[in-house]
Design an enzyme around this catalytic site. Structure first.
Site, PDB file in Angstrom:
ATOM      1  N   ASP A 200      -4.258   2.342   0.198  1.00  0.00           N
ATOM      2  CA  ASP A 200      -4.919   2.013   0.489  1.00  0.00           C
ATOM      3  C   ASP A 200      -6.438   2.998  -0.088  1.00  0.00           C
ATOM      4  O   ASP A 200      -6.118   4.233  -0.039  1.00  0.00           O
ATOM      5  CB  ASP A 200      -5.801   1.171   1.599  1.00  0.00           C
ATOM      6  CG  ASP A 200      -6.321  -0.102   2.151  1.00  0.00           C
ATOM      7  OD1 ASP A 200      -7.599   0.204   1.228  1.00  0.00           O
ATOM      8  OD2 ASP A 200      -6.274  -0.772   2.496  1.00  0.00           O
ATOM      9  N   HIS A 288      -8.713  -2.007  -3.188  1.00  0.00           N
ATOM     10  CA  HIS A 288      -8.313  -1.057  -2.242  1.00  0.00           C
ATOM     11  C   HIS A 288      -7.754  -0.225  -2.609  1.00  0.00           C
ATOM     12  O   HIS A 288      -6.619   0.510  -2.168  1.00  0.00           O
ATOM     13  CB  HIS A 288      -7.956  -1.580  -1.644  1.00  0.00           C
ATOM     14  CG  HIS A 288      -8.229  -2.262  -0.275  1.00  0.00           C
ATOM     15  ND1 HIS A 288      -8.838  -2.125   1.120  1.00  0.00           N
ATOM     16  CD2 HIS A 288      -8.430  -4.104  -0.250  1.00  0.00           C
ATOM     17  CE1 HIS A 288      -9.520  -2.749   1.790  1.00  0.00           C
ATOM     18  NE2 HIS A 288      -9.633  -4.521   0.430  1.00  0.00           N
ATOM     19  N   GLU A 348     -10.565  -8.147  -1.360  1.00  0.00           N
ATOM     20  CA  GLU A 348     -11.701  -7.675  -1.001  1.00  0.00           C
ATOM     21  C   GLU A 348     -11.804  -6.847  -2.598  1.00  0.00           C
ATOM     22  O   GLU A 348     -12.423  -5.427  -1.703  1.00  0.00           O
ATOM     23  CB  GLU A 348     -11.526  -6.654   0.677  1.00  0.00           C
ATOM     24  CG  GLU A 348     -11.337  -7.708   1.736  1.00  0.00           C
ATOM     25  CD  GLU A 348     -11.263  -6.600   2.771  1.00  0.00           C
ATOM     26  OE1 GLU A 348     -11.832  -7.373   3.874  1.00  0.00           O
ATOM     27  OE2 GLU A 348     -10.761  -6.001   2.656  1.00  0.00           O
TER      28      GLU A 348
END
Ligand code: ACM
Ligand code: ZN
Length: 766
Positions: A200, A288, A348
């Site tokens: 991440d 990410h 995301e």
């Protein structure tokens, strides 16, 4: 904590009159998850140093090894394995027709018979035996105990095939010994899928030989705001302390981090496999991905790495080099992990970078794609085909549905606010794992996502057809680690809620019962104590808000629920309570303003600190006016004020009369402020609480005093304030400066300790 041990000893003594082997009582048995059926019988089986195990084939070996391992550590026994049939033994028998994970178990005074059709079934049967044994079996050292298992007949099978737990290694790292301990906890509760979030923005945690910088540099960071928040919390709660072993001096700088070498990954997978647990790796892409882009900047659209407004800049999906890089990484990952599923994240993503990038725009055009979401799906399809060529299945978070889902993608549903995503996936014949924020985000505090809530959450959405339900592989709870910097804090977040996930994943809907489950959970605490697990205990309730009083007040400190052995300690001098502080026995009287800090303890385990102010107030006198109409004056002023603090109450007649505080159709207006003024009617002398909810900022005044300071400039936010009012009318004024997209302004009130109601029926004008 010793209570159950004592009870069991008494039971043994009672049972020992006619037979040296004790008979157990149902109330002392805790099997979690609850089996399909469990019949308790008279007497018990005793494991002794010469107890034999009879094995028939390879599928029984892992289960037998696990049992041998438990007795080796806790009893110092070397249980012997025979291949010839004898009856006075623990006998493993492979039978036809039981589903994966299912088993039958019969315990008699002289033998234990286990039947299953494959290795998961045998392994699960051994976990049932483990839970029927004394808690001392969890000890890592040789312990004096008598190893009785109650005679019983058990038939059991799981509801779901995916019974998962997730850990996030990027935000904070957990080492291999901690992983192994966690896998043992999972095994105990028949959880069989371990999802490792390995990469991440905040750190890359798996060695990739082709790209050494990913871990040489990408695994180490200058302590970030997630670290500093934890360090700050550690001042009052040692569970937030970051272990020194996670820090390293690199080029003269103290850095936080860690990673797994490929050998360690293999060791984890083997350890999990011995426990019939599948390890699912997640390499989160194309968002990410900052920890990789930092070190391989060609991966992003314009070689930029870092944070945009909410998310980081993703990898560019218009350059071949990105696709090549991902496949090179995944080539090493698929070699390491035997799991069928490879999780590629997909959540995301900041698509704004792609909107501006000539490479991405060219890829959209050349491939006839509609937009950036379709570009992400195009990328997913390419990765999916690559994984399929390696014999693997593609899995991603539910955002992968948006730009068009491929036939074979498996979806992990996390966003409750995107209920269409799992429906589209399941209707399309794709598999779904349910990990929703409503129940399965275990980084959320236990006080909000309670044990009961987790337990009672039905994972299959109501609108799923039978055919769609068949595509729900199972459930999983996630332990995102932004605020989980230590393994102890991770345990605190996971337990006891992990037991509710285990039962939800295993036990059929009709066989579940929260009361029974809760009783079983309480009996598991002794076992968790021996395992050294730090679990959540009920917190002190009633201190969520300041308490106001006029002359004096009685303060109650209650626990959220009762649990044996939990005590409350508190201080009135601002210091952090310990077990040498004041012990709460009964309500106490406060006469002056003080700060109360309280904490629940069970042995040396404690809950999060709860703090509140108990504030002495003077009554405000009512004003002597005689209003003739109900309602409020409302002014709407255009464009004058940047912040609510700058607003002055107008004195013009340019107002309208309204009967409540609400945004109404002003939702579509821009660049304005609202001012309300009128009288609040206090029905009696009392402490009144006002609560406001708004975006932007708002202030609530009684007379000239700010009672609710919900000022500044922010997203939708709730604030409250308290005031002592004499019976009668009190001037009330509310100032509101909305954000650029006005969302709400709500005001409610209550006499302290009663439920809030909207202010409308208590305001009046003249
Ligand atoms: C997620 O919580 N972003 C999957
Ligand atoms: Zn690009």
């Amino acid at each position: 904590m010793k209570k159950y041990t004592v009870l069991l000893l008494i039971t043994f003594m009672l049972g020992a009159c006619s037979n040296t082997k004790p008979t157990f009582k149902q109330e002392h048995i805790s099997l979690l998850p609850k089996p399909v059926s469990f019949q308790l019988k008279e007497s018990s089986f005793q494991f002794e140093s010469d107890t034999k195990m009879v094995l028939q084939d390879e599928s029984q070996q892992k289960a037998a090894n696990y049992l041998i391992g438990l007795f080796k550590k806790a009893a110092g026994y070397d249980l012997q394995v025979l291949n010839t049939k004898t009856d006075d033994a623990v006998v493993f028998e492979t039978v036809e027709g039981l589903k994966e994970g299912a088993y039958k178990l019969e315990v008699t005074p002289n033998s234990i018979h286990i039947k299953a059709s494959e290795e998961h079934g045998f392994f699960n049967a051994v976990q049932t035996i483990r839970q029927l044994l004394p808690t001392a079996i969890e000890s890592k050292e040789k312990t004096a105990s008598e190893w009785f298992v109650p005679c019983a007949v058990v038939e059991d099978e799981p509801r779901f095939e995916w019974r998962g737990m997730h850990m996030d290694f990027s935000r904070h790292f957990f080492n291999i010994d901690e992983v192994k301990d966690f896998l043992d906890y999972m095994a105990l509760y028949k959880l069989n899928t371990y999802h490792m979030h390995l990469t991440d923005d905040q750190g890359w945690r798996i060695e990739i030989k082709k790209y050494p910088l990913l871990t040489e540099k990408g695994a180490w960071r200058i302590p970030n705001n997630q670290d500093t928040i934890c360090m700050d919390r550690a001042k009052e709660n040692k569970l937030y302390t970051i272990d020194e072993s996670n820090f390293k001096e690199i080029d003269g700088e103290r850095k936080y981090g860690g990673f797994f070498t490929q050998d360690q990954i293999k060791e984890i997978i083997a350890y999990a496999d011995d426990r019939c647990i599948t390890v699912i790796p997640e390499i989160d892409m194309p968002g990410h991905f900052k920890s990789a882009i930092d070190n391989y900047p060609f991966l992003s659209c314009n070689e930029e790495s870092g944070w945009d407004t909410v998310f980081t800049y993703p990898t560019c999906l218009g350059k071949d080099t990105t696709y090549e890089f991902m496949k090179n990484v995944l080539s090493e990952v698929v070699e390491l992990f035997p799991a069928e599923y490879i999780h590629i994240g997909g959540d995301e993503v900041n698509i704004k970078s792609w909107e501006k990038c000539p490479h991405c725009q060219k890829a959209i055009k050349d491939n006839g794609l509609k937009d950036e979401h379709e570009l992400q799906s195009f990328f997913n399809r390419d990765i999916e085909q690559f994984l399929q060529s390696k014999g693997k299945q593609f899995m991603g978070w539910d955002e992968i549905v948006r730009g068009g889902l491929t036939k074979d993608a498996n979806v992990m549903w996390w966003r409750n606010w995107a209920p269409d995503a799992p429906k589209i996936a399941a209707a399309n014949g794709n598999n779904v794992v349910v990990t929703t924020t409503a129940a399965y985000y275990f980084d959320y505090l236990n006080e909000g996502t309670t044990l009961e809530r987790v337990y009672n959450y039905e994972p299959i959405p109501e609108d799923f057809t039978e055919a769609e339900s068949e595509h729900v592989l199972g459930i999983q709870a996630n332990l995102w680690s932004e605020r989980i910097p230590s393994f102890k804090r991770l345990q605190y977040q996971a337990f006891p809620r992990m037991l509710a996930v285990a039962e939800n994943a295993w036990t059929s809907k009709g066989n579940k019962d929260f009361e029974l489950f809760n009783n079983s959970v309480e009996k598991q605490y002794d076992r968790l104590d021996v395992l050294g697990v730090y679990y959540y205990i009920p917190a002190v309730e009633g201190l969520e808000k300041d308490i106001a009083f006029v002359d004096n007040t009685s303060v109650n400190l209650n626990l959220a629920y009762l649990l044996d052995g939990v005590e409350i300690y508190y201080t009135l001098d601002g210091s952090i309570p310990t077990k040498t502080s004041l012990k709460y026995e009964a309500p106490f009287t406060v006469k002056d303003t003080v700060e109360i800090k309280a904490r629940a303890y069970r042995g040396d385990k404690f809950n999060d600190l709860k703090t509140t102010k108990v504030i002495r107030k003077d009554y405000k006198e009512a004003v002597n006016v005689n209003p003739k109409e109900t309602g409020l004056k409302r002014w709407i002023t255009k464009g004058q004020f940047k912040k609510v603090e700058a607003i002055k109450t107008p004195t013009t007649n340019n107002f309208t009369k309204v009967d409540r505080v609400a945004l109404g159709d002003l939702k579509n207006e821009k660049n304005f402020s609202m001012i309300y003024q009128g009288y609040f009617k206090a029905e009696k002398d009392a402490i009144y609480e006002f609560e406001t909810r708004s975006d932007g900022g708002n202030l609530l005044f009684i007379g000239d005093e700010i009672i609710v300071d919900n000022g500044g400039y922010h997203g939708p936010r709730k604030k409250y304030g308290k005031v002592a009012l004499k019976k009668g009318l009190h001037p009330i004024t509310i100032h509101y400066k909305p954000s650029t997209k006005p969302k709400m302004i709500d005001v409610s009130y209550a006499i302290q300790g009663t439920p809030l109601t909207p202010i409308s029926n208590a305001v009046t004008n003249y």
